[in-house]
Design an enzyme around this catalytic site. Sequence first.
Site, PDB file in Angstrom:
ATOM      1  N   HIS A  11      -3.010   2.961  -7.409  1.00 36.46           N
ATOM      2  CA  HIS A  11      -1.702   2.615  -7.976  1.00 36.46           C
ATOM      3  C   HIS A  11      -0.736   3.715  -7.580  1.00 36.46           C
ATOM      4  CE1 HIS A  11       0.325   0.072 -11.229  1.00 36.46           C
ATOM      5  NE2 HIS A  11      -0.195  -0.737 -10.341  1.00 36.46           N
ATOM      6  N   HIS A  55      -0.474  -5.313   0.504  1.00 41.48           N
ATOM      7  CA  HIS A  55      -1.251  -4.937  -0.671  1.00 41.48           C
ATOM      8  C   HIS A  55      -2.198  -6.045  -1.108  1.00 41.48           C
ATOM      9  CE1 HIS A  55      -1.993  -2.548  -4.278  1.00 41.48           C
ATOM     10  NE2 HIS A  55      -1.937  -3.662  -4.964  1.00 41.48           N
TER      11      HIS A  55
END
Lengths: 770, 305
Positions: free
Chosen positions: A103, A54
């Site tokens: 998200h 990420h």
Amino acid sequence: MSDSIEVAGQTPDQQQPYKELGLTDDEYAKIRDILGRRPTAAELALYSVMWSEHCSYKSSKVHLRSLAPGADQSEHLLAGIGANAGVVDIGQGYAVTFKIESHNHPSFVEPHQGAATGIGGIVRDIIAMGARPVAVMDALRFGPADAHDTARVLPGVVSGISFYGNCLGLPNIGGELVFDACYAGNPLVNALCVGLMSHGDLQAAVASGLGNKVVLFGSRTGPDGVGGASVLASSSFGGAEPKSTVFGGAEPGSTAGAGDGRASKRPSVQVGDPFLEKLLIECCLELYAMNLIEGIQDLGAAGVACATTELAAGGDGGMRVDLDAIPLRDPSLTPAEILMSESQERMMAVVTPDNIDAFLRVCGKWDVQATVIGEVTDDGTLTMTWRGTTVVSIPPKTAADGPVYQRPMARPSELDALAASGPDGLARPRDGQALRDTLLTLLGSPCLADKSWVTQQYDSRVRGNTVLAMPEDGGLLRIDEETGLGIALATDGNGRYCRLDPYVGTQLALAEAYRNVAMTGAEPIAVTNCLNFGSPEDPEVMWQLAAAVRGLADGCKTLGIPVTGGNVSLYNQTGANAIHPTPVIGVLGVHEDVRKRLAVGFAADGAQVVLLGTTTEEFGGSAWADVVHKHLGGRPPAVDLAAERKLAALIGSAASAGVLASAHDLSDGGLAIALAESCLRGGRGCRVNLAGPTPTDVFTMLFSESAARAIVSVSPGREDAFAALCAAHKVPSTMLGVTGGSSLTVNGSFEVPLDELKRVWQDTLPALFG
Amino acid sequence: MGGSRLTSRMGAPAPHPPWPSPLAPVPPGAGPMLCYPGGHPRTPGKDIGPAYAGKLHSVRIGVVTFPGSLDDTDAARAVRYAGAAPVPLWHADRDLRGVDAVILPGGFSYGDYLRCGAIARFSPVMAELIPAAKAGLPVLGICNGFQILCEAQLLPGALTRNARLRFIHADVRLTVGGTPTPWTAGYAAGQQLLVPIKNGEGAYAADEATLDELERTGRVVARYSDGALNGSARDIAGVCNENGNVVGLMPHPEHAIDPLTGPSADGLGFFISVVSRGDGLPAWGAPAPHPPRPPYPPTDEEAEA
């Protein structure tokens, strides 16, 4: 006793839980190599988050390099890929920064807070560039609309975005809402934020200047979100669960839990307070206005670890941080936990010693807690102390520039079979009644139905500059009250097209967002992107990612606009089930005068309805094939970016000249849905001829999804002027009919009264979600 | 009809020009429907009568910013469009800066912690505002501002969670009613406006006796024409105090001042009303003379008067 660098040096063989933190054997060995010893617990935590997929983009970086824009794309570019967000010049001394981010994983685990903090995070990226955030958009993808879990996830996600965005005072001006079984265990929540600034306001994420202070301000640091980057966002659901003792502290009873990993990953979801972020926005803008900041970084994924590393790596020296100085919500946090915490609403700034008092005063005015936690050094090292010992001492660039992987790629084995099983054999509606039924079926399907259930929970008007918002083609904001200068934004993606062909599908998504922006009368000038894919450890997914990125890079070159930044979200899969490859493309455009904007609804009776572009039989991946036949196969529609450019230029000219009463692009569901939407939005019907003017049959005219098309209604009396513009821009145009009446009528086929259209369109989502 | 009732009840002099029809469709690119000298830039000048000339910026309207206020800039813009000067008032200052009227704007002051408006009500600026309002200073509370006025007991009742427990943002029709107030004097009784609501806690609630009293004394200044989407008692969208100078309104008139950025320009009337009466307003600090308020809707006798 804390695990200091001395202790680490003396205990080289101590077992460390690097696997549970998401690091591979090779990565762990590399860290030992860099440091010349084993890492301390805090250093291990720091590297584990910074090198997570990420944060480091280790699987995608090699491919993303091709997105770097050439000189001919960069005319308006002020800051590009690599900055917190891209920045473009829009004229009249204004600059705009925008970015889209994901998200996804937190929103599945805890929908309300996951989505809320997604908004919070992207807003902070925009603040960190020096801009005032002025609007947000949300691109949402869920499992089937009638699935039990969708009823859990969707309302929570929407309420989270509503809660956070509304409280910040940011109008939500558009987005997407898509339902598909592939997102059932992996919803996609992509949030875009756009900010406004003057040219001189641009801030940098750099820590330089020996002796400058490092200040952490915003909320206190707590245990929320620990592991968000390394554990939650960088692995698939349903895989091996992380052990609960890695962080060295007492664990709040996380167990092996449900098979989808939801229960044990809940502590990794962050919790947001938008009021605090609103104060942070105002505080930062005042700090910028008073020139009190040398460098600034927002704290998002990997919190303090990331902010310190990136600030230090961006500068030319080093940094010394005292972890004891960090205000804590929970005094029992270990250094590793402090570093990995993803407590929200925090920023980190570099401030000269002379400016510190003024800085702290401004923070005090806004009731924002600010603490000096360190300073810039000249030893090229990021050093952190805790309770008198040194717990971190690393070269910051080694953490900020993570590993770069060339993951193996393999063309998906299903592609040929998918392409071969096209939609040609699917049963088609033969008569007017069947065509009518098909229109209503599509119009009432969850992906195409009225999205007010969602969008009414968003404030789209706050700040008073929203000219267009959903369900228009693009969001349009006024920037300057005097001149009418404005910006338009749209986000688009199509997972089904991309599953059939990721290269073409990505270009189609780019084309659609580009076209949507152009429909308002704006000129597209920049691109952001959120690449949502499955696991990079699956060679077929990597192949999809590589193809998508190439498609985007090539497409942007052809359109002459740059990718200014974006986000990659991998590991969107549960077990072996990956989502469709879903690049979501955001396009920003500039509008010379928003008073001349065009909107979707038919605005006048007696206006000629004209179809722009060329229609051929293209049903691969179409809404018709999906909704009516649950079919996905064949080839996606052809891409013609040159035609998109011409169409966009035509609409721009026509808007300036004031010859059109409305404009609406064609996409999912083709002409039928576009006509219905223009009727519904304008509150008036239309009568069109589809059998006569073209050789294509009525069914194809209505439901094909050929690209580079739009329908417009021409201001009565301006028909010749518009025809001349079409000729000048070399865009094919077909006169379909005229607006007016209270029905959508296709001559010789069917007629649907507006009331019936409206009922079918409006009832779907409320019936599902209450 | 409307004009003469105003004159006889309020003792105020000049009649005002008729407002444009609020629900007339707006052609694309038309720009704002209403325009006032010194207000919106670049709008075609429209003669609204000599009574308004010379009012440019002589009327000063305060707009309070609390931590978390959001529609303060929008309220200030509406004041500008109405031809007056907006004056920013900071929550922590005990200072109203001598303004002629005050607006408490929409937003999420203090993050809606505890209850909406519960904390803002204790701000230093409110310590100045409350006695001024009791003495006759015109005060308009919009959305969160309405909540603050209720918490401060300047208005009766309370705003509670919406009927469906969801935030709702929608364009709704309002009917202006009650006895005219400084904020609504420019509207005809029964006039319909198209204005947005955007709130999570917008359901007006009060006990039956209070509601009856409000109705009887003509203190319901705005009602949701098509039924309250947020569950407000008796479809009440706005109320005023006994004196009529303090008005609370849940919908957002500052977002209906320009068809370019809102559903209509119908909301501008709230701001023009108070601006146009600027000279006729009693200086705050002196009690405002006020005849007893007639019931609304009017009885047959009053309609004929």
